[in-house]
Design an enzyme around this catalytic site. Structure first.
Site, PDB file in Angstrom:
ATOM      1  N   CYS A 126       0.831  -1.212   0.000  1.00  0.00           N
ATOM      2  CA  CYS A 126       0.000   0.000   0.000  1.00  0.00           C
ATOM      3  C   CYS A 126       0.861   1.256   0.000  1.00  0.00           C
ATOM      4  CB  CYS A 126      -0.954   0.003   1.190  1.00  0.00           C
ATOM      5  SG  CYS A 126      -0.135  -0.142   2.792  1.00  0.00           S
ATOM      6  N   HIS A 132      -0.820   1.481   7.493  1.00  0.00           N
ATOM      7  CA  HIS A 132      -1.484   1.358   6.196  1.00  0.00           C
ATOM      8  C   HIS A 132      -1.486   2.723   5.511  1.00  0.00           C
ATOM      9  CE1 HIS A 132      -4.125  -0.277   3.151  1.00  0.00           C
ATOM     10  NE2 HIS A 132      -4.963   0.728   3.317  1.00  0.00           N
TER      11      HIS A 132
END
Length: 890
Positions: free
Chosen positions: A311, A827
């Site tokens: 990510c 994230h």
């Protein structure tokens, strides 16, 4: 038939097996993947009998009807259905986007065997532990072994195999021969990255990792014969005939045990574009992609597949591909600008991979795109980003911008240019000269769009010599701590209450004496007492911090400091004694029922006389220092015998050679002699089970870090830290650190000069990195500070030293990369504003969703992308913006 165990018995047995396996783990051990869903069901099941206190104070059983014994283990949700039927259990293909802790758990082999014996099921998904670093203990589980495509051109066959990156070239050679049923001496193999013979793989003992073989790369399998017309060329490259490199689309191989075949359509026909010669430029002349076709629907809203903790890469890529200047450039014929010969570049391959990925993301349709070809090229040229671990999106962004610049540098032969001193010339003249020299060597779309210029001023503190230079920059990296003070947390043993953390404020550039004074004031240290400061690692003192002028900057954020109140005594006749706590724990290394003494908690430290301290005194010191933690304060022991009768603790002195001597209460009058060369004596305090119940030791079980990083807050009360304050801190004049001393040409010596930065030339696209991660000895820490950054009208007028610059200094935010959570398990997402739609979207890997503008700001903002407003009448975001009356929001 083996009787079924209770949930509690299962839990304890698995716990003991896990601890033993972890303590004995080594390279080559086998671990097994198990689906997180099943593992969580099992945890719920085995923890159901733990009693919990209800609101009325009575204990209830936590079991519920949902916590029944799990069914058989079912790992099928981890497997790629497209390949699971074609290969054996050992070679089953996992989904590419699995994340440990979210999708699966890794179990040591003894744990898996026990669970599988109880519950059955499968399929088995074994993975090996490999050495991933310099240390023998630096182990990692290779969840995704290398996936390589073997190409046998002479027979028009190919096969995909899995192999560890720690296996050797010889292992791959043998595997290739097994797949195609060839003899070892008939075959040679080539590194065939990008459909090009990079090198002959003839060192059979070399690991594939050392040979720089990457995930999803091609390996050419060549049958050695006299009729090959010299295909084994001395330079290691095959002739650039695309027909000889690509296999007919109808060619496939038969299934072989432990392997699966791939249709030849899997070959990326676009790889012919990766050739490193300028002769191929002509093939791209007509390869223009229309930006938007009639009725094509919205474009630019395509997500990226997560390849497993990628990510960070997806977030950075989405910000770059939605930079209008880059989107336009790479969708047109950029290939003519590729610098195929630049030794500092990637022979055009990084630019080609990025360009192809951008075109896919801007093509009509919303099907998520896999960035695997781009990731493969990236890993080849930047091994730090190889694998599927989490990385820093800003570090990737810095490498990518620099790599794209080198691949697209229009300067083919860089001239040597000697920099002239300013010699009192006007700043404008010197700055233009520096910029012209820079452009003479560096000229690309990246420079056009992203590069600006600093004015850097150094002043010698002795002769006051002034040196002014003008240096290029690609982005601004701004600190988030603009204050001159620093908060530090220390665990304090006061002697009158249980140890507790105390946070004090000290000068950021202060010294150890400042910290000791702040702690003395906070703890109300009396006359005849002083604060002894120590750094603790593990369960013992690593070092005493007694040097008053020790710089506080040498104390890292993740260090653990403890302060003790001790009497003021003459140092020459005294020494420190460390009381290290130990308790008996079962020996898990074998199946015996023996126990061993294990240290725990924070050591006690006291100052004693070298030659007149008796054993009785040591027991009394321990008794007094532990007394604030007694659960029954009515007990007051005044003699050693009473202490020993009520408390089973025994003291042992660690002597030379690490041997221990029991100190018994009967020998209480014996004097303890401490050698003069010892900084501190070590005495073990062996706790009995009874004593552990009579004392509350929770306050000394854990030591806080010097800087505690709290969970992120949505918004702090009061005025938040503004982006302008971060700019002020970044551009503030300050002395150079001792490691970066400046050589003064007038003094002819190294000087700790003062340095002042100013913005001189601003780029069209300004990238701002918020420095949320601070580096320490062993890890990174994250600052969750909320920064108030403008979405509209970022006004840098007052920060530009060149007052004659005709360019607009107002910027609009159009993209940002966000980071949530910690560095290890965080994230990344991206917020992007599509300028043609005037609307914000969140790009979270494959998920693209619209958001309101007021959702753009958060404490997760990490890298900001601003675009210069081009003129007075330029329409932006909320309408027409006038620059004449814009104010500086500070």
């Amino acid at each position: 038939m083996v009787p079924e165990l209770s949930p509690e018995e299962e839990r304890l047995l698995i716990r003991d097996i896990s601890v033993a396996a972890e303590a004995d783990s080594k390279e080559g051990d086998t671990f097994f993947l198990i689906t997180h869903r099943w593992w969580q069901n099992w945890l719920d099941y085995v923890n159901q009998e733990v009693p919990v206190a209800s609101a009325n104070g009575f204990h209830e059983n936590a079991a519920s009807s949902s916590n029944r014994r799990p069914q058989a283990i079912d790992n099928t949700d981890l497997i790629n259905d497209a390949t699971s039927e074609e290969v054996s259990n050992v070679e089953m293909e996992l989904h590419d986007t699995l994340v440990e802790g979210r999708d699966y758990i890794l179990l040591p082999q003894p744990v898996w065997e026990k669970l599988h014996g109880w519950y059955g099921g499968g399929p088995l998904l074994p993975r090996k532990a490999i050495n991933n670093g310099l240390s023998q203990t630096d182990l990692a589980i290779e969840v995704y072994p290398l996936r390589l495509q073997l190409i046998l051109i002479q027979q028009g066959e190919r096969a995909i195999v899995r192999i560890s990156k720690k296996d050797t070239v010889g292992d791959l050679h043998r595997k290739a021969c097994d797949v195609f049923e060839l003899a070892l001496d008939q075959v040679c193999i080539w590194d065939y990255f990008g459909q090009q013979k990079h090198s002959l793989m003839d060192n059979m003992d070399k690991t594939l990792d050392d040979a720089n073989i990457q995930m999803d790369q091609d390996i050419l399998v060549e049958i050695i014969s006299d009729s090959m017309d010299g295909s084994l060329q001395e330079n290691g490259y095959a002739e650039r005939d695309s027909s000889s490199m690509l296999i007919d689309a109808s060619g496939t191989t038969e299934n072989t045990s432990n392997y699966y075949t791939s249709p030849s359509s899997e070959l990326d026909n676009n790889n012919t574009a990766t050739t490193a010669t300028a002769n191929n430029n002509s093939m791209y002349a007509t390869n223009h992609i229309a930006t938007r076709g009639v009725g094509a629907g919205p474009v630019g809203l395509t997500g990226l597949l997560n390849l497993g903790n990628t990510c960070f890469m997806n977030s950075a890529i989405q910000c770059l591909v939605h930079t209008p200047e880059f989107a336009r450039y790479f969708r047109e014929d950029y290939h003519r600008e590729i610098n195929w010969q630049n030794p500092l570049g990637m022979v055009g391959e990084l630019a080609l991979a990025f360009g192809e990925l951008l075109r896919k993301l801007w093509a009509p349709g919303r099907t998520p795109v896999s960035p695997r070809p781009f990731k493969t090229k990236l890993s080849r040229f930047a091994p730090q980003f190889s694998g599927y671990s989490q990385h820093d999106s800003q570090e990737l962004l810095a490498f990518l911008l620099d790599g794209l610049h080198e691949d697209l540098n229009r300067v083919k032969h860089r001239p040597y240019i000697k920099t002239r001193d300013a010699d009192g010339r006007p700043d404008e003249e010197v700055a233009d000269e520096y910029w012209a020299n820079h452009i003479a060597r560096n000229n690309s779309i990246i420079v056009d769009v992203c590069q600006g210029q600093f004015k850097s001023t150094l002043v010698c503190p002795v002769c006051e010599k002034v040196s002014v230079t003008f240096d290029p920059f690609m982005y601004l990296s701004l600190p988030l701590q603009s204050a001159s003070s620093r908060s530090m947390t220390v665990l304090v043993f006061s002697g009158i209450s249980p140890p507790s953390p105390v946070t004090v404020s000290v000068p950021k550039q202060g010294r150890c004496r400042d910290l000791i004074q702040a702690l003395s004031n906070s703890c109300s240290v009396k006359s005849g007492e002083r604060i002894l400061l120590a750094e603790v690692r593990g369960h013992s003192v690593y070092q005493f911090l007694e040097e008053p002028v020790l710089l506080l900057s040498t104390i890292k954020d993740d260090d653990h400091l403890v302060a003790y109140k001790v009497p003021k005594l003459e140092k020459s006749a005294t020494t420190y004694v460390q009381f290290i706590h130990r308790r008996e724990e079962p020996e898990l290394a074998n199946n015996s029922s023996s126990t061993t003494w294990k240290p725990f908690g924070v050591p006690l430290v006291y100052q004693i006389s070298r030659n007149s301290t008796k054993i009785f005194d040591l027991y009394q010191i321990v008794n007094v220092m532990l007394s604030p933690m007694k659960l029954n304060q009515s007990l007051n022991y005044t003699s050693t015998s009473n202490y020993e009768t009520s408390c089973g603790m025994k003291l042992q002195l660690l002597e030379k050679g690490n041997s221990c001597l029991d100190l018994l209460e009967e020998e209480g009058d014996e004097t303890v002699a401490v050698p003069a060369n010892l900084i501190s004596a070590i005495v073990f305090v062996n706790w009995s089970m009874m004593d552990l119940k009579r004392y509350d030791i929770t306050s000394m079980e854990n030591i806080p870090e010097v800087v505690k990083y709290a969970p992120p807050l949505k918004r702090t009360r009061g005025e938040p830290l503004s982006l302008y304050a971060c700019l002020d801190a970044f551009l503030r004049e300050e002395p150079l650190v001792p490691e970066d001393m400046w050589y003064c040409p007038r003094c002819k010596e190294q000087r700790q000069a003062s340095k002042k930065l100013d913005l001189w030339r601003l780029p069209d696209v300004l990238v701002i990195h918020l420095k949320r991660f601070s580096f320490s000895r062993s890890t990174k820490h994250k600052l969750e500070t909320y920064v108030d950054f403008p979405v509209h009208n970022l006004d840098l007028t007052n920060y530009v030293a060149n007052k004659r610059s005709p360019h607009c200094k107002i910027y609009e935010l159009y993209a940002l990369s966000n980071h949530y959570g910690s560095m290890a398990s965080g994230h990344y997402t991206a917020h992007i504003k599509l300028l043609d739609e005037n609307r914000w979207y969140t790009f979270d890997d494959t998920h693209v969703t619209p958001i309101n503008e007021d959702e753009v700001k958060s404490a997760a903002a990490y890298v900001l992308f601003y675009r210069r407003v081009q003129g007075e009448d330029t329409s932006i975001s909320n309408g027409t913006h006038s620059f004449h009356n814009s104010s500086h929001h500070r």
